[in-house]
Design a protein around this motif. Structure first.
Motif, PDB file in Angstrom:
ATOM      1  N   GLU A 176       0.830  -1.212   0.000  1.00  0.00           N
ATOM      2  CA  GLU A 176       0.000   0.000   0.000  1.00  0.00           C
ATOM      3  C   GLU A 176       0.863   1.260   0.000  1.00  0.00           C
ATOM      4  OE1 GLU A 176      -2.945   0.118   3.055  1.00  0.00           O
ATOM      5  OE2 GLU A 176      -3.531  -1.977   2.756  1.00  0.00           O
ATOM      6  N   THR A 177       2.069   1.179   0.549  1.00  0.00           N
ATOM      7  CA  THR A 177       2.943   2.364   0.582  1.00  0.00           C
ATOM      8  C   THR A 177       3.525   2.674  -0.800  1.00  0.00           C
ATOM      9  OG1 THR A 177       5.013   1.165   1.034  1.00  0.00           O
ATOM     10  CG2 THR A 177       3.616   1.754   2.947  1.00  0.00           C
ATOM     11  N   GLY A 178       3.449   1.736  -1.716  1.00  0.00           N
ATOM     12  CA  GLY A 178       4.033   1.931  -3.032  1.00  0.00           C
ATOM     13  C   GLY A 178       5.485   1.502  -3.126  1.00  0.00           C
ATOM     14  N   PHE A 179       6.029   0.931  -2.047  1.00  0.00           N
ATOM     15  CA  PHE A 179       7.427   0.494  -2.051  1.00  0.00           C
ATOM     16  C   PHE A 179       7.596  -0.646  -3.054  1.00  0.00           C
ATOM     17  CE2 PHE A 179      11.109  -1.842  -0.405  1.00  0.00           C
ATOM     18  CZ  PHE A 179      12.012  -0.806  -0.224  1.00  0.00           C
ATOM     19  N   LYS A 180       8.668  -0.606  -3.838  1.00  0.00           N
ATOM     20  CA  LYS A 180       8.850  -1.557  -4.939  1.00  0.00           C
ATOM     21  C   LYS A 180       9.739  -2.754  -4.588  1.00  0.00           C
ATOM     22  CE  LYS A 180       6.409   1.085  -7.599  1.00  0.00           C
ATOM     23  NZ  LYS A 180       4.994   0.710  -7.897  1.00  0.00           N
ATOM     24  N   GLY A 181      10.506  -2.656  -3.504  1.00  0.00           N
ATOM     25  CA  GLY A 181      11.437  -3.735  -3.183  1.00  0.00           C
ATOM     26  C   GLY A 181      10.778  -4.850  -2.401  1.00  0.00           C
ATOM     27  N   ASP A 182      11.629  -5.791  -1.900  1.00  0.00           N
ATOM     28  CA  ASP A 182      11.100  -6.898  -1.107  1.00  0.00           C
ATOM     29  C   ASP A 182      10.992  -6.509   0.365  1.00  0.00           C
ATOM     30  OD1 ASP A 182      13.691  -6.958  -0.116  1.00  0.00           O
ATOM     31  OD2 ASP A 182      14.246  -8.826  -1.126  1.00  0.00           O
ATOM     32  N   PHE A 183      10.561  -7.456   1.176  1.00  0.00           N
ATOM     33  CA  PHE A 183      10.292  -7.175   2.589  1.00  0.00           C
ATOM     34  C   PHE A 183      11.561  -6.734   3.315  1.00  0.00           C
ATOM     35  CE2 PHE A 183       9.319  -8.399   7.026  1.00  0.00           C
ATOM     36  CZ  PHE A 183       8.105  -7.759   7.181  1.00  0.00           C
ATOM     37  N   ALA A 184      12.660  -7.427   3.100  1.00  0.00           N
ATOM     38  CA  ALA A 184      13.916  -7.076   3.770  1.00  0.00           C
ATOM     39  C   ALA A 184      14.360  -5.667   3.394  1.00  0.00           C
ATOM     40  CB  ALA A 184      15.004  -8.087   3.410  1.00  0.00           C
ATOM     41  N   ALA A 185      14.189  -5.311   2.119  1.00  0.00           N
ATOM     42  CA  ALA A 185      14.565  -3.958   1.672  1.00  0.00           C
ATOM     43  C   ALA A 185      13.658  -2.912   2.309  1.00  0.00           C
ATOM     44  CB  ALA A 185      14.492  -3.876   0.153  1.00  0.00           C
ATOM     45  N   PHE A 186      12.403  -3.253   2.490  1.00  0.00           N
ATOM     46  CA  PHE A 186      11.465  -2.310   3.124  1.00  0.00           C
ATOM     47  C   PHE A 186      11.858  -2.068   4.578  1.00  0.00           C
ATOM     48  CE2 PHE A 186       7.169  -1.343   4.994  1.00  0.00           C
ATOM     49  CZ  PHE A 186       7.008  -0.107   4.370  1.00  0.00           C
ATOM     50  N   LEU A 187      12.230  -3.127   5.282  1.00  0.00           N
ATOM     51  CA  LEU A 187      12.656  -2.964   6.675  1.00  0.00           C
ATOM     52  C   LEU A 187      13.898  -2.089   6.756  1.00  0.00           C
ATOM     53  CD1 LEU A 187      12.152  -6.520   8.241  1.00  0.00           C
ATOM     54  CD2 LEU A 187      10.578  -4.588   8.223  1.00  0.00           C
ATOM     55  N   LYS A 188      14.831  -2.285   5.836  1.00  0.00           N
ATOM     56  CA  LYS A 188      16.034  -1.452   5.815  1.00  0.00           C
ATOM     57  C   LYS A 188      15.666   0.005   5.554  1.00  0.00           C
ATOM     58  CE  LYS A 188      20.594  -0.944   3.696  1.00  0.00           C
ATOM     59  NZ  LYS A 188      21.560  -1.470   2.706  1.00  0.00           N
ATOM     60  N   PHE A 189      14.734   0.231   4.649  1.00  0.00           N
ATOM     61  CA  PHE A 189      14.251   1.577   4.342  1.00  0.00           C
ATOM     62  C   PHE A 189      13.651   2.229   5.593  1.00  0.00           C
ATOM     63  CE2 PHE A 189      10.210   3.761   3.023  1.00  0.00           C
ATOM     64  CZ  PHE A 189      10.780   4.951   2.582  1.00  0.00           C
ATOM     65  N   LEU A 190      12.838   1.476   6.309  1.00  0.00           N
ATOM     66  CA  LEU A 190      12.211   2.021   7.516  1.00  0.00           C
ATOM     67  C   LEU A 190      13.244   2.334   8.593  1.00  0.00           C
ATOM     68  CD1 LEU A 190       9.061  -0.272   7.882  1.00  0.00           C
ATOM     69  CD2 LEU A 190       9.123   2.090   7.075  1.00  0.00           C
ATOM     70  N   ARG A 191      14.284   1.527   8.675  1.00  0.00           N
ATOM     71  CA  ARG A 191      15.290   1.709   9.729  1.00  0.00           C
ATOM     72  C   ARG A 191      16.278   2.834   9.426  1.00  0.00           C
ATOM     73  NH1 ARG A 191      15.689  -4.682   9.883  1.00  0.00           N
ATOM     74  NH2 ARG A 191      14.372  -5.124  11.683  1.00  0.00           N
ATOM     75  N   THR A 192      16.317   3.272   8.189  1.00  0.00           N
ATOM     76  CA  THR A 192      17.369   4.221   7.808  1.00  0.00           C
ATOM     77  C   THR A 192      16.887   5.534   7.201  1.00  0.00           C
ATOM     78  OG1 THR A 192      17.567   3.121   5.645  1.00  0.00           O
ATOM     79  CG2 THR A 192      19.038   2.370   7.407  1.00  0.00           C
ATOM     80  N   ASP A 193      15.676   5.615   6.713  1.00  0.00           N
ATOM     81  CA  ASP A 193      15.240   6.831   6.033  1.00  0.00           C
ATOM     82  C   ASP A 193      14.965   7.941   7.048  1.00  0.00           C
ATOM     83  OD1 ASP A 193      13.333   8.788   4.648  1.00  0.00           O
ATOM     84  OD2 ASP A 193      13.924   7.464   3.001  1.00  0.00           O
ATOM     85  N   PRO A 194      15.559   9.117   6.868  1.00  0.00           N
ATOM     86  CA  PRO A 194      15.426  10.211   7.848  1.00  0.00           C
ATOM     87  C   PRO A 194      13.990  10.682   8.070  1.00  0.00           C
ATOM     88  CG  PRO A 194      17.220  10.655   6.310  1.00  0.00           C
ATOM     89  CD  PRO A 194      16.496   9.466   5.778  1.00  0.00           C
ATOM     90  N   GLN A 195      13.085  10.471   7.108  1.00  0.00           N
ATOM     91  CA  GLN A 195      11.712  10.952   7.283  1.00  0.00           C
ATOM     92  C   GLN A 195      11.014  10.317   8.481  1.00  0.00           C
ATOM     93  OE1 GLN A 195       8.536   9.437   4.559  1.00  0.00           O
ATOM     94  NE2 GLN A 195      10.202   8.320   3.533  1.00  0.00           N
ATOM     95  N   PHE A 196      11.519   9.184   8.951  1.00  0.00           N
ATOM     96  CA  PHE A 196      10.854   8.468  10.041  1.00  0.00           C
ATOM     97  C   PHE A 196      11.450   8.773  11.417  1.00  0.00           C
ATOM     98  CE2 PHE A 196      10.428   5.495   6.334  1.00  0.00           C
ATOM     99  CZ  PHE A 196       9.079   5.766   6.097  1.00  0.00           C
ATOM    100  N   TYR A 197      12.355   9.742  11.502  1.00  0.00           N
ATOM    101  CA  TYR A 197      13.048   9.997  12.762  1.00  0.00           C
ATOM    102  C   TYR A 197      13.140  11.500  13.025  1.00  0.00           C
ATOM    103  CZ  TYR A 197      14.184   5.135  12.089  1.00  0.00           C
ATOM    104  OH  TYR A 197      14.081   3.783  11.891  1.00  0.00           O
ATOM    105  N   VAL A 198      13.138  11.857  14.299  1.00  0.00           N
ATOM    106  CA  VAL A 198      13.358  13.247  14.682  1.00  0.00           C
ATOM    107  C   VAL A 198      14.810  13.398  15.126  1.00  0.00           C
ATOM    108  CG1 VAL A 198      10.958  13.634  15.342  1.00  0.00           C
ATOM    109  CG2 VAL A 198      12.598  12.820  17.067  1.00  0.00           C
ATOM    110  N   THR A 199      15.252  14.626  15.243  1.00  0.00           N
ATOM    111  CA  THR A 199      16.647  14.887  15.639  1.00  0.00           C
ATOM    112  C   THR A 199      16.758  15.538  17.007  1.00  0.00           C
ATOM    113  OG1 THR A 199      16.586  17.001  14.451  1.00  0.00           O
ATOM    114  CG2 THR A 199      17.411  15.071  13.242  1.00  0.00           C
ATOM    115  N   LYS A 200      15.609  15.906  17.596  1.00  0.00           N
ATOM    116  CA  LYS A 200      15.617  16.545  18.911  1.00  0.00           C
ATOM    117  C   LYS A 200      14.724  15.765  19.874  1.00  0.00           C
ATOM    118  CE  LYS A 200      16.174  21.164  16.885  1.00  0.00           C
ATOM    119  NZ  LYS A 200      15.532  22.495  16.732  1.00  0.00           N
TER     120      LYS A 200
END
Length: 579
Positions: free
Chosen positions: A301-325
Motif C-alpha cells: 500500500e505504501t508503493g514500495f517496490k522492493g522486497d520485505f527485507a529492503a522495506f525494513l532497511k528503508f524504515l530503519r534508515t530513512d530520515p523521514q521516520f526519525y526526529v533529531t531533537k
C-alpha cells in the motif's frame, strides 16, 4: 402442606445465606489482614495516597523464610474456606487471591530474591521511582531521609543474597549485564545534590517554612554523602569485580537450578496459563506467519517496490521516520495521547480521574531501557539514540504505554473501591500487558493510524510480541543463541537494531515475562469476538471495554468467565448509566 414447604425453603435459604456470609467474611478478613501485612512488610511505596515510608524492607534469608512460612500458612487457611459457600463476587476474589499466593510462595521457594538485578530492573533502580513520587508533607521528607539512611543495610542484604545466588549458579546471563554498572557508578561519582535521592528537595511544598526546608535539605545532603553514596561505591566494587565476572555464561532458564520447573512457573506467573513451552512456541510461529502476510499487504500500500527485507532497511534508515531533537519525540507522543482523548468517550464509558505526565527516560538507564514504559501518572518515552526511535511506531507505543493502555487501565483499577485492595493495587502481566497490546490493535478502530507506515508500525509491534513467544521459548527451552534471537527479530519486525538487542537481553534475563503480552491480547480479542457473536446487535463496545476493565487485573481464565457473565447478562456493562 404448601406452608410447610415454603417454611422449609426459607430455612434452607437462610442457612445457605448464613454460610455464604460466614465464608465471605472469613475470606475478606484473610485477604485484608494479609494485604495490610504485605504493605508493612515490604515498606510499599507504590500507592501515593500513603505517606512516604520511613524504612526499607529486610531482604535477608531470615526475613525471606518468614515470608514463605507466612504465605504458606495463609494459603492453608484459604484452602479451608469452602468455595461453594462463597458469594459469586468473593469466589472471584478467592481465585485471584489464590493465584497471587501461589506465585508468592513459588518465588520464595525458588529463592528468586537471590537474583534481585538483571538487565531490565534492579533493587537500586527502584529508587528512581521512589524519589519521583509525590512528597506532600514535612513528614514525607523526614521519612525519606530516614528511608535512604537504611540504604547501606538494604544494599548489604541484597549483595549477600546475590553472593548466595552466585554460589549456586542462580544469576542472570553474563552477556546481558554488560554496561549495566554505569548507573551504579553514576550515583557513586555524582555530587550529592545531583543524585536522584535529592530530587524530592528540588521543589518542596510552600507550606513547609523556608528555614525548615533548608534544614531538611542539609540533612538529606549529609545522608546522601555519608551513607547513600558509600553504599553505591561498595555495590560498584562488588558488581564490577565479584559479581558480573562470575555470572553464568549460559542463557536458558533451563540451565538454572531446577530450571525446567522454574521456567514453567515463570510462564504460569506471567501468562497465567498452564501452557507448555512447545505449545507457546508453536502458537508464536503461526501468529508471526499470519502477521507477516498482513505486513506485506500494508507494505504494498505504501508503493514500495522492493522486497520485505529492503522495506525494513528503508524504515530503519530513512530520515523521514526519525526526529533529531528529544523534545520533538516527546511532542509527537503527546499529540497521539491527546488524539486518543478526543476518541475516548466513543469507546469507554468510565474514564479514570487520574492524569499522566510524559517524561523522558532518565539518562542513566536510557541506553538499556525499553522504548517506553507507562503506568499510573507517567508515560516514559526513551529519547536516547533518536535514530532508534521511529515515528511510525510511536502511535502504537503511546496507546500501549499511556491511554488506553497502562496509564489508563491501572488507575481505573486503583480508583475502583468495589475491588479489595489486593486486586486494586496488584498487577498481573497477562491481563495488563494483554490489555495494552489490545489497545494498540484497537487504534485501528479508533482512527489513530493515519498512514500505511503507522499501520505497518502497529503490525510490527504486534509481530514483535508474537515473535516474543518464539524467542522466549527458543532461548529458555530450545537452546537458542542470542544471535539467533536477534536475527529472528531482525528478519520479522521493523524494530531498530539497538532496540532489538536491548529487548533480546531483556527476554534472556526475564524468563517467561515476554509470553504474557500476545497470549493476553489473544484472550481479550477472542473474548470480544465471542461476545460480538453471541450478542449480535446488542453488543456495545463501551460496555464490553468497561466490563473487561472493571475486573482490575486477573488471570486469563478468570477474565474468560467474567466475559461469559457479561454475555449472559445481555451485554450490559458494569456502569449501565454510561452506556
Amino acid at each position: 402442606m404448601r406452608a410447610g414447604i415454603f417454611a422449609t425453603m426459607v430455612a434452607v435459604l437462610a442457612v445457605a445465606g448464613a454460610h455464604a456470609g460466614s465464608a465471605d467474611a472469613d475470606l475478606r478478613a484473610l485477604y485484608t489482614n494479609e494485604w495490610s501485612w504485605r504493605i508493612a512488610e515490604f515498606a510499599d511505596d507504590e500507592n501515593e495516597t500513603r505517606p512516604v515510608p520511613a524504612r526499607l524492607p529486610h531482604v535477608d534469608p531470615k526475613a525471606q523464610d518468614a515470608r514463605l512460612a507466612h504465605w504458606q500458612d495463609v494459603l492453608a487457611k484459604l484452602d479451608k474456606i469452602p468455595v461453594a459457600e462463597l458469594s459469586e463476587k468473593e469466589r472471584v476474589n478467592a481465585e485471584v487471591y489464590r493465584f497471587q499466593l501461589r506465585n508468592l510462595i513459588a518465588e520464595q521457594t525458588f529463592r528468586g530474591y537471590e537474583m534481585p538485578a538483571n538487565s531490565d530492573s534492579s533493587f537500586w533502580g527502584e529508587f528512581d521511582y521512589r524519589a519521583r513520587r509525590a512528597f506532600r508533607t514535612e513528614q514525607d521528607y523526614r521519612n525519606w531521609i530516614a528511608q535512604i539512611g537504611e540504604l547501606p543495610r538494604y544494599f548489604a542484604e541484597n549483595i549477600a543474597n546475590m553472593r548466595a545466588g552466585l554460589k549456586r549458579g542462580f544469576t542472570p546471563p553474563q552477556v546481558t549485564l554488560q554496561g549495566r554498572g554505569k548507573a551504579i557508578h553514576a550515583v557513586a561519582d555524582a555530587k550529592p545534590d545531583a543524585t536522584v535521592f535529592f530530587e524530592p528537595f528540588k521543589q518542596m511544598p510552600s507550606a513547609i517554612p523556608a528555614a525548615e526546608q533548608a534544614r531538611l535539605k542539609a540533612e538529606a545532603l549529609k545522608v546522601i554523602a555519608e551513607k547513600v553514596q558509600p553504599a553505591f561505591v561498595d555495590l560498584a566494587r562488588f558488581w564490577d569485580n565479584e559479581y558480573v565476572p562470575h555470572t553464568r555464561t549460559t542463557l536458558a532458564a533451563y540451565a538454572l537450578p531446577d530450571g525446567k520447573a522454574y521456567y514453567r512457573q515463570q510462564i504460569l506467573e506471567y501468562a497465567t496459563v498452564e501452557t507448555s513451552p512447545d505449545e507457546i512456541h508453536r502458537i508464536g510461529l503461526a501468529e508471526v506467519a499470519k502477521l507477516r502476510s498482513e505486513m506485506e499487504t500494508v507494505m504494498r500500500e505504501t508503493g514500495f517496490k522492493g522486497d520485505f527485507a529492503a522495506f525494513l532497511k528503508f524504515l530503519r534508515t530513512d530520515p523521514q521516520f526519525y526526529v533529531t531533537k528529544p523534545q520533538d519525540l516527546l511532542d509527537r507522543a503527546a499529540w497521539v495521547a491527546k488524539e486518543f482523548d478526543g476518541k475516548a468517550s466513543l469507546f469507554f464509558g468510565r474514564l479514570p480521574r487520574a492524569r499522566f505526565a510524559i517524561r523522558p527516560v532518565p539518562d542513566d538507564v536510557a541506553p538499556f531501557y525499553t522504548s517506553g514504559r507507562g503506568g499510573p501518572g507517567l508515560y516514559l518515552v526513551n529519547t536516547y539514540n533518536l535514530k532508534a526511535r521511529p515515528l511510525y511506531s510511536l502511535p502504537a507505543l503511546t496507546l500501549h504505554e499511556s491511554a488506553p493502555g497502562h496509564a489508563f487501565q491501572m488507575p481505573l483499577a486503583m480508583e475502583d473501591t468495589s475491588l479489595p485492595d489486593f486486586r486494586r493495587q496488584s498487577y498481573i502481566s497477562a491481563y495488563g500487558e494483554g490489555w495494552a497490546l489490545y489497545s494498540e490493535w484497537l487504534g485501528q478502530e479508533m482512527g489513530i493510524y493515519h498512514t500505511p507506515y503507522e499501520r505497518f508500525g502497529m503490525l510490527s509491534y504486534q509481530v514483535w510480541r508474537a515473535a516474543r513467544l518464539v524467542v522466549d521459548t527458543g532461548l529458555h527451552a530450545k537452546g537458542w543463541s542470542r544471535d539467533k534471537a536477534i536475527a529472528y527479530f531482525h528478519d520479522n519486525t521493523a524494530l531498530p537494531e539497538h532496540e532489538i538487542e536491548t529487548e533480546v537481553d531483556r527476554y534472556i534475563a526475564w524468563p517467561g515475562q515476554a509470553t504474557s503480552y500476545y497470549l493476553g491480547e489473544m484472550a481479550i480479542r477472542a473474548a470480544r469476538a465471542r461476545a460480538e457473536k453471541a450478542l449480535g446487535p446488542k453488543f456495545n463496545i463501551r460496555a464490553f471495554h468497561d466490563a473487561v476493565l472493571a475486573t482490575g487485573s486477573v488471570p486469563l481464565p478468570v477474565l474468560d468467565r467474567e466475559v461469559d457473565a457479561f454475555i449472559a447478562n445481555g451485554g450490559k456493562g458494569p456502569y449501565p448509566e454510561m452506556e
